[in-house]
Design an enzyme around this catalytic site. Structure first.
Site, PDB file in Angstrom:
ATOM      1  N   GLY A 147      36.124  35.599  38.136  1.00 43.02           N
ATOM      2  CA  GLY A 147      37.453  36.067  37.778  1.00 43.02           C
ATOM      3  C   GLY A 147      37.529  37.285  36.893  1.00 43.02           C
ATOM      4  CB  SER A 157      38.616  33.009  34.541  1.00 45.60           C
ATOM      5  OG  SER A 157      39.692  33.678  33.909  1.00 45.60           O
ATOM      6  CG  LEU A 175      40.643  30.488  31.281  1.00 43.87           C
ATOM      7  CD1 LEU A 175      41.041  30.128  29.861  1.00 43.87           C
ATOM      8  CD2 LEU A 175      39.185  30.187  31.528  1.00 43.87           C
ATOM      9  CE1 TYR A 231      51.123  30.059  28.777  1.00 48.43           C
ATOM     10  CE2 TYR A 231      52.374  30.077  30.824  1.00 48.43           C
ATOM     11  CZ  TYR A 231      52.270  30.366  29.478  1.00 48.43           C
ATOM     12  OH  TYR A 231      53.321  30.970  28.831  1.00 48.43           O
ATOM     13  CE1 TYR A 276      51.540  31.970  34.740  1.00 44.69           C
ATOM     14  CE2 TYR A 276      51.617  29.650  35.355  1.00 44.69           C
ATOM     15  CZ  TYR A 276      50.901  30.811  35.129  1.00 44.69           C
ATOM     16  OH  TYR A 276      49.528  30.811  35.284  1.00 44.69           O
ATOM     17  NE  ARG A 300      44.284  47.058  32.840  1.00 49.26           N
ATOM     18  CZ  ARG A 300      43.160  47.162  32.151  1.00 49.26           C
ATOM     19  NH1 ARG A 300      42.304  46.146  32.145  1.00 49.26           N
ATOM     20  NH2 ARG A 300      42.879  48.251  31.470  1.00 49.26           N
TER      21      ARG A 300
END
Length: 293
Positions: A15, A126, A179, A181, A191, A231
């Site tokens: 990733g 990731s 990872l 969230y 999101y 980014r």
């Protein structure tokens, strides 16, 4: 003092697409601890990553705490959309950004890394993508939803399945870290593109995978990081800084996270200090997840 020493360990970090992502910082931290780091990058960003690893203008971003530079042992192209090369459609195979690479599937990449480096001790996942990330969930198409789920969630299953034989019963055990969230547990309206649902699936998959590979002494954990202006995050919302500010103001520590803190948490999960930790979500968000408002 009890230092973390990962000398002799092989870490496959997937990733990495630039020099400000969590994956980049995790790779640097694992190398600083002594691991041999191998990067798996999407074929379309291989040139970008090669550039940040060699350009003088990016040298500062490569520096490790001892003054040496981040130098992965090798870069492999890997598109998490495809489990094997048999899954790749002709229009992708012949695309100029792909045609130069004979292999970029998950299975092929993992097998190539294990063959060249003698196995895998650490796997960092990731990876997340939705072609309709800027659309709310209710506006997201079925096609984009399924694509996002395959790349962002199922790819962890695919990677662990491919890597498990190469990670089984390694000295000191092996570790998978992904990872996630907080949108996988709570509503974060901006999101979009189905990504909140993808993170929810990722979290449940990680728990199940911890059982299926636990008998091989492979641990599977996730880090739920607070908002960070990568980014990719800025692509979701040009006002992403407002979300960071909001989280900082409403977190117990009253500040935003730093990417190094996420990398340090990954280092812990990959170390002997976490030898009995698996199937867990470690929040690195200055405590934001515990708050009710």
């Amino acid at each position: 003092m009890l230092p973390i020493n990962l000398s002799g360990k092989v870490a496959l970090v997937s990733g990495v697409g630039d020099n400000i992502s969590f994956a980049w910082y995790i790779g640097k931290t694992l190398q600083a601890a002594g691991a041999t780091v191998v990067l798996a990058c999407h074929p379309r960003v291989m040139g970008i990553v090669e550039g940040v690893l060699t350009r003088d203008v990016d040298r500062e971003s490569r520096l490790l705490p001892d003054g040496s530079e981040f130098k992965p042992a090798k870069l492999f192209p890997c598109d998490a959309s495809y489990d094997t090369m048999a899954d790749v459609p002709d229009e992708i195979r012949t695309n100029r950004r792909y045609a130069q690479f004979p292999e970029y599937s998950i299975q092929g990449t993992v097998d190539a890394v294990a063959k060249e480096f003698g196995g895998i001790d650490i796997l960092i996942h990731s990876i997340a993508f939705s072609s309709e990330i800027k659309k709310s969930l209710i506006e997201t198409s079925r096609k984009a939803y399924h694509e996002a789920m395959g790349i962002s969630a199922y790819s962890l299953v695919s990677m662990v399945r491919a890597a498990a034989p190469h990670m089984a019963n390694r000295p000191g055990g092996a570790s998978v870290v992904g990872l996630t969230y907080v949108a996988g547990e709570r509503v974060v309206p901006h999101y979009g593109g189905g990504m909140g649902t993808c993170k929810a699936a990722l979290q449940m998959d990680a728990k199940q995978l911890s059982w299926f590979v636990g008998d091989k002494n492979v641990r599977v954990n996730l880090i739920s990081a607070g908002p960070y202006a990568s980014r990719a995050a800025r692509a979701i919302n040009p006002d992403f800084d407002k979300l960071i500010t909001h989280a900082a103001e409403h977190s117990p520590l009253r500040r935003p996270i730093e990417p190094e803190e996420v990398a340090n948490a990954a280092l812990y999960l990959c170390s002997p200090f976490a030898s009995a930790v698996t199937g867990q979500i470690l929040y690195v968000d200055c405590g934001y997840n515990i708050m009710g408002t």
